[in-house]
Structures are given as C-alpha cells and as structure tokens.
Design a protein around this motif. Sequence first.
Motif, PDB file in Angstrom:
ATOM      1  N   HIS A  73       0.822  -1.216   0.000  1.00 51.45           N
ATOM      2  CA  HIS A  73       0.000   0.000   0.000  1.00 51.45           C
ATOM      3  C   HIS A  73       0.852   1.261   0.000  1.00 51.45           C
ATOM      4  CE1 HIS A  73      -3.917  -1.776  -0.065  1.00 51.45           C
ATOM      5  NE2 HIS A  73      -3.509  -2.673   0.809  1.00 51.45           N
ATOM      6  N   ARG A  74       1.995   1.241   0.676  1.00 56.94           N
ATOM      7  CA  ARG A  74       2.890   2.402   0.644  1.00 56.94           C
ATOM      8  C   ARG A  74       3.431   2.645  -0.760  1.00 56.94           C
ATOM      9  NH1 ARG A  74       6.267   0.984   5.872  1.00 56.94           N
ATOM     10  NH2 ARG A  74       4.625   1.370   7.380  1.00 56.94           N
ATOM     11  N   LEU A  76       1.977   1.804  -3.586  1.00 58.31           N
ATOM     12  CA  LEU A  76       0.873   2.314  -4.390  1.00 58.31           C
ATOM     13  C   LEU A  76       0.568   3.772  -4.039  1.00 58.31           C
ATOM     14  CD1 LEU A  76      -1.353  -0.873  -4.248  1.00 58.31           C
ATOM     15  CD2 LEU A  76      -0.191   0.014  -6.277  1.00 58.31           C
ATOM     16  N   ASP A  77       0.622   4.105  -2.753  1.00 63.36           N
ATOM     17  CA  ASP A  77       0.402   5.491  -2.329  1.00 63.36           C
ATOM     18  C   ASP A  77       1.506   6.406  -2.865  1.00 63.36           C
ATOM     19  OD1 ASP A  77      -1.855   4.690  -0.916  1.00 63.36           O
ATOM     20  OD2 ASP A  77      -0.840   4.715   1.041  1.00 63.36           O
ATOM     21  N   ALA A  78       2.757   5.961  -2.776  1.00 61.92           N
ATOM     22  CA  ALA A  78       3.886   6.785  -3.231  1.00 61.92           C
ATOM     23  C   ALA A  78       3.799   7.079  -4.723  1.00 61.92           C
ATOM     24  CB  ALA A  78       5.209   6.093  -2.912  1.00 61.92           C
ATOM     25  N   ASP A  80       0.980   7.379  -6.273  1.00 59.87           N
ATOM     26  CA  ASP A  80      -0.332   8.009  -6.469  1.00 59.87           C
ATOM     27  C   ASP A  80      -1.273   7.136  -7.294  1.00 59.87           C
ATOM     28  OD1 ASP A  80       0.378  10.275  -4.977  1.00 59.87           O
ATOM     29  OD2 ASP A  80       1.240  11.241  -6.745  1.00 59.87           O
ATOM     30  N   GLY A  82      -4.485   5.204  -8.114  1.00 61.95           N
ATOM     31  CA  GLY A  82      -5.893   5.268  -7.744  1.00 61.95           C
ATOM     32  C   GLY A  82      -6.753   5.050  -8.972  1.00 61.95           C
ATOM     33  N   THR A  85      -5.609   5.338 -12.901  1.00 62.03           N
ATOM     34  CA  THR A  85      -4.156   5.356 -13.076  1.00 62.03           C
ATOM     35  C   THR A  85      -3.744   4.281 -14.068  1.00 62.03           C
ATOM     36  OG1 THR A  85      -3.803   6.082 -10.786  1.00 62.03           O
ATOM     37  CG2 THR A  85      -1.922   5.061 -11.911  1.00 62.03           C
ATOM     38  N   ARG A 100      -3.790  -5.503  -5.980  1.00 60.39           N
ATOM     39  CA  ARG A 100      -4.059  -4.364  -5.079  1.00 60.39           C
ATOM     40  C   ARG A 100      -4.281  -3.080  -5.877  1.00 60.39           C
ATOM     41  NH1 ARG A 100      -2.335  -5.981   0.149  1.00 60.39           N
ATOM     42  NH2 ARG A 100      -2.594  -8.235   0.086  1.00 60.39           N
ATOM     43  N   ARG A 104      -7.865  -0.695  -6.476  1.00 59.98           N
ATOM     44  CA  ARG A 104      -7.956   0.761  -6.307  1.00 59.98           C
ATOM     45  C   ARG A 104      -8.530   1.443  -7.549  1.00 59.98           C
ATOM     46  NH1 ARG A 104      -2.951   3.460  -3.238  1.00 59.98           N
ATOM     47  NH2 ARG A 104      -2.882   2.122  -1.406  1.00 59.98           N
ATOM     48  N   THR A 183       8.082   4.192  -8.279  1.00 61.65           N
ATOM     49  CA  THR A 183       8.605   3.691  -7.010  1.00 61.65           C
ATOM     50  C   THR A 183       9.300   2.367  -7.283  1.00 61.65           C
ATOM     51  OG1 THR A 183       6.523   2.591  -6.416  1.00 61.65           O
ATOM     52  CG2 THR A 183       6.865   4.807  -5.563  1.00 61.65           C
TER      53      THR A 183
END
Length: 191
Positions: A73-74, A76-78, A80, A82, A85, A100, A104, A183
Amino acid sequence: MRRALLLASLPAILAAQSPKSGIDPAFMDRAVKPCADFYGFANGVYDKTPIPAAYAAFGVNQEIDDRNDAILHRLLDAADVGPGTRLLEIGTGWGELCIRAAERGAEVRSLTLSERQVSLARQRVAAAGLSDRVEIDLRDFRDVGGNYDAVISVEMIEAIGFHGWPKYFRTIDGLLRPDGQATSTYLRYLK
C-alpha cells in the motif's frame, strides 16, 4: 518531483554512462533464462496462498503478513495509484501488487520473464475478478512501450544488477508521462 529524486539517487552511476551505452546484448541473452527459471521455480510455494501468507510456510508470523501488506500500500500510495491510473509493474511476482492496484481502480500492465509467474498471476487476477483491469505479459521491461502515470518495481534492482541500473532507470523515465510517479524497492541484506 519523485521522479527526479528516483533518478538522482544514482548520480554517479548515471553520470558514468553515456546515453548510448547500455547493457551488452549477449549478457542479457544469458541473463533472461536464469531469471525466468529462478522466478518460476517457487510457484508451488505460493500457489495456494497470497504472497505475504506464504511466509507462514517458513514459520514466520502474521506480523510479517501485515508489514508486507503495508509495504504494497505504501508503494501504491507513493506512486499516487488510484482510479484511472495507468500503472506499469516491472516484475509481476505472483500478482499481489497488480491485484491491489486494480482494486484501487487502476489499469495495470505487469511484466515478468517467468512463464510460470504469468500463469499463476493471471489465475489470481481472474479469481479476484479483475481480469478486465490487469494485463500480465511475458516480456522484458526494455521491450515495452507506452506512457504510464506510474511505474512500480518490487525488488527488480537486484535481478537487473548494478551494471543494468542506468538502462533500467532511463527506461522507467521514458515510460512515464511528464507528471508520472515511479517507485522501486530493493532487498536489504543485513550482516
């Protein structure tokens, strides 16, 4: 901004390489098969459980599962990631990250050199009901085109090796849209 930081993290390596230099094609021909073999052998370990849960087979506790979930999740968050995408994943593994990301709302293209990983990851994606959002290809990252909002690569730096890093990072840079995010993770071996 993150993209610049990613590329700036290896200034000595990138500065030492001319734009036309790259990886010896003969070396890459020799490297692809062992890589594919290595990543294909372990499917039996992972074929009945998600990647994080597979650690239980080695006596590792649930806390590791939670950490691995948090890491995905980090990442994917880093980047962005969502809804909407366009994500390129370099190194499919057993499909956990692309699942995952698709959950999203991302459109995912994932690459691996292992036929067995392609097969297992496609099965997992289908079981999750996400085949319409995920494309998994048996393809080398250097042979892919397109423009992506995000590129994520988990533990591929080790497989590519030090001498392949300049080409790896240039390829990622060329695949990202101007405002895209990348990332990448690596394994850290403690002595």
